[in-house]
Design an enzyme around this catalytic site. Structure first.
Site, PDB file in Angstrom:
ATOM      1  N   HIS A 279       0.886  -1.074   0.259  1.00 52.03           N
ATOM      2  CA  HIS A 279      -0.099   0.195  -0.288  1.00 52.03           C
ATOM      3  C   HIS A 279       0.173   1.311  -0.119  1.00 52.03           C
ATOM      4  O   HIS A 279       0.160   2.576  -0.217  1.00 52.03           O
ATOM      5  CB  HIS A 279      -0.831   0.094   1.417  1.00 52.03           C
ATOM      6  CG  HIS A 279      -0.889   0.444   2.499  1.00 52.03           C
ATOM      7  ND1 HIS A 279       0.498  -0.710   3.417  1.00 52.03           N
ATOM      8  CD2 HIS A 279      -0.385   1.670   3.372  1.00 52.03           C
ATOM      9  CE1 HIS A 279       1.663  -0.237   4.341  1.00 52.03           C
ATOM     10  NE2 HIS A 279       0.720   0.897   4.431  1.00 52.03           N
TER      11      HIS A 279
HETATM   12  C1  UD1 Z   1      -2.334   5.439   5.896  1.00 50.63           C
HETATM   13  C2  UD1 Z   1      -0.551   5.968   6.236  1.00 50.63           C
HETATM   14  C3  UD1 Z   1      -0.196   4.679   6.101  1.00 50.63           C
HETATM   15  C4  UD1 Z   1      -0.013   3.703   6.905  1.00 50.63           C
HETATM   16  C5  UD1 Z   1      -1.908   3.108   6.203  1.00 50.63           C
HETATM   17  C6  UD1 Z   1      -2.265   1.761   6.869  1.00 50.63           C
HETATM   18  C7  UD1 Z   1      -0.831   8.192   6.376  1.00 50.63           C
HETATM   19  C8  UD1 Z   1       0.302   9.176   5.882  1.00 50.63           C
HETATM   20  N1  UD1 Z   1      -0.555   7.110   5.990  1.00 50.63           N
HETATM   21  O1  UD1 Z   1      -1.923   4.983   4.430  1.00 50.63           O
HETATM   22  O2  UD1 Z   1       1.172   5.390   7.086  1.00 50.63           O
HETATM   23  O3  UD1 Z   1       0.605   2.648   6.837  1.00 50.63           O
HETATM   24  O4  UD1 Z   1      -3.201   4.034   6.505  1.00 50.63           O
HETATM   25  O5  UD1 Z   1      -3.582   1.305   5.594  1.00 50.63           O
HETATM   26  O6  UD1 Z   1      -1.499   8.562   7.220  1.00 50.63           O
HETATM   27  N2  UD1 Z   1      -9.402   4.483   1.566  1.00 50.63           N
HETATM   28  C9  UD1 Z   1     -11.162   4.000   1.375  1.00 50.63           C
HETATM   29  N3  UD1 Z   1     -11.629   3.233   2.641  1.00 50.63           N
HETATM   30  C10 UD1 Z   1     -11.250   3.714   4.530  1.00 50.63           C
HETATM   31  C11 UD1 Z   1      -9.437   4.749   4.214  1.00 50.63           C
HETATM   32  C12 UD1 Z   1      -9.030   4.798   3.644  1.00 50.63           C
HETATM   33  O7  UD1 Z   1     -11.122   3.697   0.931  1.00 50.63           O
HETATM   34  O8  UD1 Z   1     -11.457   3.580   4.866  1.00 50.63           O
HETATM   35  C13 UD1 Z   1      -8.665   4.418   0.002  1.00 50.63           C
HETATM   36  C14 UD1 Z   1      -8.856   6.433  -0.052  1.00 50.63           C
HETATM   37  O9  UD1 Z   1      -9.698   6.195  -1.699  1.00 50.63           O
HETATM   38  C15 UD1 Z   1      -7.890   7.383  -0.227  1.00 50.63           C
HETATM   39  C16 UD1 Z   1      -6.828   5.847   0.235  1.00 50.63           C
HETATM   40  O10 UD1 Z   1      -7.145   4.811   0.272  1.00 50.63           O
HETATM   41  O11 UD1 Z   1      -7.693   8.520  -0.856  1.00 50.63           O
HETATM   42  C17 UD1 Z   1      -5.670   6.210   1.324  1.00 50.63           C
HETATM   43  O12 UD1 Z   1      -5.721   6.629   2.493  1.00 50.63           O
HETATM   44  P1  UD1 Z   1      -5.103   7.583   3.486  1.00 50.63           P
HETATM   45  O13 UD1 Z   1      -5.697   7.483   4.882  1.00 50.63           O
HETATM   46  O14 UD1 Z   1      -4.982   8.920   2.599  1.00 50.63           O
HETATM   47  O15 UD1 Z   1      -3.618   6.392   3.418  1.00 50.63           O
HETATM   48  P2  UD1 Z   1      -3.432   5.302   3.160  1.00 50.63           P
HETATM   49  O16 UD1 Z   1      -2.958   5.031   1.961  1.00 50.63           O
HETATM   50  O17 UD1 Z   1      -4.596   3.933   3.956  1.00 50.63           O
END
Ligand code: UD1
Length: 370
Positions: free
Chosen positions: A207
């Site tokens: 991820h």
């Molecule tokens: C975040 C953390 C990362 C951690 C990871 C674990 C930051 C900068 N990054 O990254 O350190 O290792 O979580 O999972 O805080 N999304 C969904 N559903 C959800 C959450 C996210 O669909 O419940 C999708 C959305 O499109 C979102 C993307 O995933 O834009 C990324 O989510 P985000 O929380 O921004 O970062 P992660 O890549 O999950």
């Protein structure tokens, strides 16, 4: 007067770190824990499933900030968390790990004069292109209590001029959760449900933006996975970020053609723990999984150029191999040929980290008698 402690969770890797802390706080009459969920992760599979599996209480406060770019997400969390602190007036805020919720809530706390504790402090990849590295460095700079999981973290913090008296080597709360739930996880039926047998499959998670946000990188990792699955079935629970990028880059068809590369929805804590424990090897770019595989004795290949968790390489089962297709295939073959690394348990990863942390907070925060 009770010591009021606000515990912050936001994203998936926070839940298993905070659960043992809240559990431990509940055994002390003079502590009043509050659980605040920022809602950075919000899907059933990324959040609710973990509350259920870990027995975490429903959050006292849910901020519902959701997904957005770094600026908007961090900003929204700060706006909402400021209101939480005004209304609840905790003595201490605890943040864990390195996600955007960690730095956002940390910044608000210190600006409002609330003491800040950072659990899992001092880890450094020395790679400032990782958003998590920025979150770690900044959170550590403003924390009053820095609870560390391995000795290298102490040296990192010293180099950055952190007052030694603020640093406490207390062990690893994530491993508290793992040891507590390991037996329950054994009862999971996930292996037969996925039609795999112990040690007869590999487990994959991806991820990191550096691996999944660029077409070229994601495509070459997939190419390696497609080669490896010819020898060993690979189970790949797909993070929502990665799912989005696979679709955006039109790579899904390529994956579907590989019969032994099984892409599935993200799993809950217990099912995933069971899968890790019995995998022939794990291919990952996660931070926490490097630690969990070390404790489970499962060989781990980390698809990154560096790790902020060097103890998993020095003592554990982890090797850091980057993301070139050739190396991924080569190292997978080495493990298949019986050359997986055998690790030892790192110091203080014994299931009692939360007890140590809470004991220190009690000692330091209790009103001085006399
Ligand atoms: C975040 C953390 C990362 C951690 C990871 C674990 C930051 C900068 N990054 O990254 O350190 O290792 O979580 O999972 O805080 N999304 C969904 N559903 C959800 C959450 C996210 O669909 O419940 C999708 C959305 O499109 C979102 C993307 O995933 O834009 C990324 O989510 P985000 O929380 O921004 O970062 P992660 O890549 O999950």
């Amino acid at each position: 007067m009770k010591i009021k402690i606000a515990n912050v969770v936001g994203a998936r890797p926070n839940f298993m770190k905070v659960a043992p802390l809240v559990d431990e706080m509940k055994t002390h009459e003079d502590i009043e824990p509050i659980l605040v969920h920022t809602g950075q992760h919000y899907d059933q599979t990324m959040s609710k499933l973990f509350f259920d599996d870990l027995g975490l209480p429903k959050p006292d406060i849910y901020l519902g900030v959701g997904s957005a770019g770094h600026g908007a997400q961090t900003g929204k969390i700060m706006l909402e968390f400021e209101r939480v602190l005004q209304e609840n007036k905790p003595d201490v805020v605890i943040v864990v790990g390195d996600v955007n919720s960690t730095i956002a809530c940390g910044l608000v706390a210190v600006k409002m004069g609330v003491r800040l504790a950072h659990v899992e402090a001092g880890l450094r990849s020395h790679d400032r292109t990782m958003p998590e590295e920025i979150n770690r460095v900044l959170t550590d700079q403003i924390s009053d209590y820095l609870f560390i999981t391995e000795r290298q973290a102490h040296r990192n913090l010293q180099r950055e001029g952190i007052d030694q008296e603020k640093i406490f080597f207390t062990g690893n709360v994530m491993i508290d959760s793992l040891l507590k739930h390991r037996e329950r996880a054994e009862q999971s039926h996930i292996l037969p449900a996925l039609d795999v047998a112990p040690k007869r499959y590999g487990l994959v998670t991806l991820h990191r933006p550096s691996n999944v946000d660029q077409h070229e990188n994601l495509a070459k990792i997939l190419e390696a996975l497609i080669t490896v699955q010819q020898q060993l079935p690979l189970i790949f629970p797909v993070h929502p970020r990665t799912r989005k990028m696979l679709q955006a880059f039109g790579l899904e068809e390529k994956v579907q053609a590989a019969a032994n590369l099984k892409l599935i929805a993200p799993l809950g804590y217990l099912d995933f723990l069971k899968l890790m424990a019995h995998a022939k090897f794990v291919l990952t770019d996660s931070g926490g999984i490097q630690e969990e595989t070390t404790v489970l004795g499962a060989p781990c290949m980390t698809l990154r150029e560096n790790t902020e968790r060097p103890i998993t390489v020095e003592a554990g089962t982890n090797i850091v191999i980057g993301n070139s297709a050739g190396r991924i295939v080569e190292e997978s073959n080495r493990i298949l040929a019986g050359h997986g690394k055998k690790g030892a348990l790192p110091e203080l990863w014994d299931g009692h980290a939360a007890e140590r942390i809470v004991r220190i907070l009690l000692e330091k925060e209790s009103p001085k008698s006399g």
